[in-house]
Design a protein around this motif. Sequence first.
Motif, PDB file in Angstrom:
ATOM      1  N   ARG A 189      -3.810  -5.602   2.331  1.00 50.66           N
ATOM      2  CA  ARG A 189      -3.161  -6.244   3.481  1.00 50.66           C
ATOM      3  C   ARG A 189      -3.990  -7.419   3.996  1.00 50.66           C
ATOM      4  NH1 ARG A 189      -2.031  -0.546   5.803  1.00 50.66           N
ATOM      5  NH2 ARG A 189       0.050  -0.157   5.036  1.00 50.66           N
ATOM      6  N   GLN A 224      -3.472  -9.132   7.474  1.00 50.67           N
ATOM      7  CA  GLN A 224      -3.953  -8.496   8.698  1.00 50.67           C
ATOM      8  C   GLN A 224      -5.455  -8.709   8.880  1.00 50.67           C
ATOM      9  OE1 GLN A 224      -2.663  -4.397   8.347  1.00 50.67           O
ATOM     10  NE2 GLN A 224      -0.637  -4.872   9.135  1.00 50.67           N
ATOM     11  N   ALA A 260      -5.269  -1.466  11.785  1.00 51.32           N
ATOM     12  CA  ALA A 260      -5.386  -2.626  10.894  1.00 51.32           C
ATOM     13  C   ALA A 260      -6.793  -3.217  10.953  1.00 51.32           C
ATOM     14  CB  ALA A 260      -4.351  -3.681  11.260  1.00 51.32           C
TER      15      ALA A 260
END
Length: 149
Positions: free
Chosen positions: A95, A98, A22
């Motif tokens: 994302r 994250q 991530a």
Amino acid sequence: MPALIMAGATLMAVAVVHRSLAMGRAWNSGLTAEARCLRSYTTISGGGDTSVSTTLHHVYQFMTRDGRTIRVEESNGPATVGEGDIVTVHYAAERPQQATAHAPHRGLPAAGTVSVLVICAVVVLICIGFMVGFHEFSSAWDSAWKAQE
């Protein structure tokens, strides 16, 4: 018991790899935003017969390029960041939850990830060795017990 320890080590390895990937995605995306630190707090774990460790957490809020407001919590951030401070976060468009305020350092997180994976592998191997050894011991014990009867 060794099976539970192995499961815990495996879960830890998966979590470390997930977080490492991530962070890599966030750093490699090239997307950054100014985030405000909404909250800073510490958690303490351990004590008694074990060593005490303190973890610093930050809660950041930022706006993505497409206008979404995102709030993220991150641990092990810099002690110099306090509530109200503005920091740069790196995030991947797919994302943004994250996001990370950690500055890109390719080698250090990779080394940390590899270290944790090696430790988890050693723990799993020790557990397997214990289980195999216990099985052989109990088989030998059963054979000896039956021979006496």
